[in-house]
Write a protein that holds these residues in place. Structure first.
Motif, mmCIF file in Angstrom:
data_model
loop_
_atom_site.group_PDB
_atom_site.id
_atom_site.type_symbol
_atom_site.label_atom_id
_atom_site.label_comp_id
_atom_site.label_asym_id
_atom_site.label_seq_id
_atom_site.Cartn_x
_atom_site.Cartn_y
_atom_site.Cartn_z
ATOM 1 N N VAL A 210 0.850 -1.198 0.000
ATOM 2 C CA VAL A 210 0.000 0.000 0.000
ATOM 3 C C VAL A 210 0.879 1.240 0.000
ATOM 4 O O VAL A 210 1.853 1.329 0.775
ATOM 5 N N GLY A 211 0.572 2.167 -0.845
ATOM 6 C CA GLY A 211 1.207 3.491 -0.829
ATOM 7 C C GLY A 211 0.148 4.547 -0.630
ATOM 8 O O GLY A 211 -0.820 4.608 -1.382
ATOM 9 N N ALA A 212 0.291 5.380 0.415
ATOM 10 C CA ALA A 212 -0.741 6.377 0.727
ATOM 11 C C ALA A 212 -0.114 7.560 1.439
ATOM 12 O O ALA A 212 0.963 7.457 2.041
ATOM 13 N N ASP A 213 -0.782 8.679 1.365
ATOM 14 C CA ASP A 213 -0.373 9.826 2.183
ATOM 15 C C ASP A 213 -0.567 9.473 3.646
ATOM 16 O O ASP A 213 -1.584 8.874 4.031
ATOM 17 N N ASN A 214 0.371 9.802 4.464
ATOM 18 C CA ASN A 214 0.259 9.495 5.890
ATOM 19 C C ASN A 214 -0.989 10.140 6.467
ATOM 20 O O ASN A 214 -1.259 11.328 6.255
ATOM 21 N N GLY A 215 -1.726 9.328 7.210
ATOM 22 C CA GLY A 215 -2.948 9.837 7.833
ATOM 23 C C GLY A 215 -4.138 9.838 6.918
ATOM 24 O O GLY A 215 -5.187 10.367 7.278
ATOM 25 N N SER A 216 -4.018 9.260 5.722
ATOM 26 C CA SER A 216 -5.176 9.210 4.811
ATOM 27 C C SER A 216 -6.289 8.364 5.420
ATOM 28 O O SER A 216 -6.047 7.382 6.113
#
Length: 426
Positions: A73-79
């Motif tokens: 998983v790749g996501a903006d932190n806190g998404s």
């Protein structure tokens, strides 16, 4: 040149076929060849083998299911997820791997009934194979005796032509000596032509019977058979009731339908089990080699899952009703086939008895026809009889000889048919 080459090739094939040696056979050998070469029997055996895989498919529900997972998983932190599912809304960068194990504890008999249904249907497929075997044996046996009959009729026709040719020669010589009239010669020639017509038809029937046996044996390219005579079966029992009883127990078609009836009943019970809950255990464990610091490097959990059907629009009720109605229909199908088997055995028994009685009558007819011809020939030689008497006696003898050959092989054929109807044709 191409046309000439093709014609030469066709001519070569015809010559090779004409030079093909005759195959010597007994009935048992012909039956073995038919079973070995018939694609219908091979297909039935393969279908039976496939049917035995279905219980294993249902039994798989008893075994644990092990699933491996790898998630990146790749996501903006806190998404956070705003829509799309009732799950943990926080999404972190991570690479996770693990195993998930699921084990059914009980589904209150549904899987067990499905396994039982599949086993019964596999056994029913075995009976389909046996039915196919019996049908092949019946077809090749009929063709075998049909070819023997055709060979016997050809022999009679050849003897008839030779005998009537002898009469023509005799009458012609007498007419040339002014001892008989040309009318006698004309009658004799008419009888000879009639015998030749019988011979031509008999030879055609022989070729057709030859092709029928070759096809029944799965050897359509074979032509020419030298068949061994089979021993004449003995007389039939006095009562048909014992044969009917044996048929109701032995016919593979009946066994097939009874097994299908049992399978339908087991399936109805399996459909009823849909109302019950199912209980299972689920466990998962793994590790996270890389990810956001808030995500632990290892994880694991175990739980019990209970599925309780509450409402599905009447689907389970309709499925159970459908299965129960089909089970009742299967019961009626068994009764219907039992009635038809009883009828078929009785008819086959009557036909075999009639064929057996016909043998004695045709034997007596043949003896009388020979005596009548001897008397007619003697009267004609001494000038006491006319050519009409002799011609009639010759015709009667030919008819009696053909009837005798037909009666012998018809009885053997009818006995094979009776064995098939009783379910003992092996």
């Amino acid at each position: 040149m191409k046309l000439r080459f093709c014609l030469l090739a066709v001519a070569s094939v015809v010559v090779l076929r004409s030079q093909q040696p005759a195959m010597r056979l007994t009935l048992a050998e012909a039956q073995r060849e038919a079973i070995a070469n018939n694609p219908q029997f091979s297909a039935a055996r393969l279908n039976a083998a496939a049917a035995y895989q279905v219980p294993l498919e249902y039994k798989a529900n008893y075994e644990p299911n092990l699933i491996g997972s790898l998630t990146t998983v790749g996501a903006d932190n806190g998404s956070r997820l705003a829509a799309g599912g009732l799950n943990n809304p926080i999404v972190y960068n991570r690479i996770g791997s693990g195993l998930t194990v699921g084990q059914m504890i009980t589904d209150f008999g549904r899987t067990g009934n499905l396994v039982g249904m599949a086993k019964l249907r596999a056994e029913a497929q075995d009976q389909v194979t046996e039915t196919t075997r019996a049908q092949i044996l019946l077809a090749v046996s009929r063709a075998y005796f049909g070819l023997l009959r055709a060979q016997a009729v050809v022999k009679v026709a050849d003897q008839t032509v030779a005998a009537r040719q002898s009469v023509v020669d005799q009458v012609t010589a007498l007419a040339e000596s002014k001892l008989k009239s040309t009318l006698d010669v004309s009658f004799a020639n008419v009888n000879l032509s009639d015998a030749k017509l019988i011979q031509i038809q008999a030879q055609n029937d022989l070729k057709a019977a030859d092709a029928e046996l070759a096809t029944a044996m799965g050897l359509p390219g074979q032509s020419g058979f030298i068949l061994a005579e089979e021993g004449m079966p003995g007389p039939l029992p006095d009562r048909v009731t014992d044969l009917v009883h044996d048929a109701l127990q032995s016919r593979p078609e009946l066994r097939d339908l009874r097994l299908e009836q049992g399978a339908a009943e087991r399936f109805a019970r399996a459909e009823h089990a849909l109302y019950y809950p199912s209980l299972g255990v689920v466990g998962t464990a793994g590790f996270v080699p890389a990810g956001y610091e808030a995500v632990p490097s290892k994880y694991g959990a175990i739980g019990v899952n209970v599925t309780i059907p509450i409402f599905n629009g009447g689907l389970f009720k309709a499925r159970q009703a459908e299965a129960e109605l089909k089970a009742k229909a299967a019961t009626q199908n068994v009764s219907d086939l039992e009635n038809r088997v009883t009828r078929d055995v009785r008819v086959a028994f009557l036909n075999a008895n009639t064929a057996y009685d016909r043998m004695a009558v045709t034997k007596q007819l043949l003896d009388q026809a020979r005596q009548a011809l001897d008397l007619a020939q003697t009267r004609y030689d001494f000038g006491l009889g006319n050519i009409v008497e002799l011609s009639t006696a010759e015709l009667n003898l030919t008819s009696a000889q053909i009837a005798d050959a037909n009666a012998r092989y018809d009885y053997q054929t009818q006995r094979v048919v009776l064995d098939y109807q009783v379910g003992v044709l092996r």
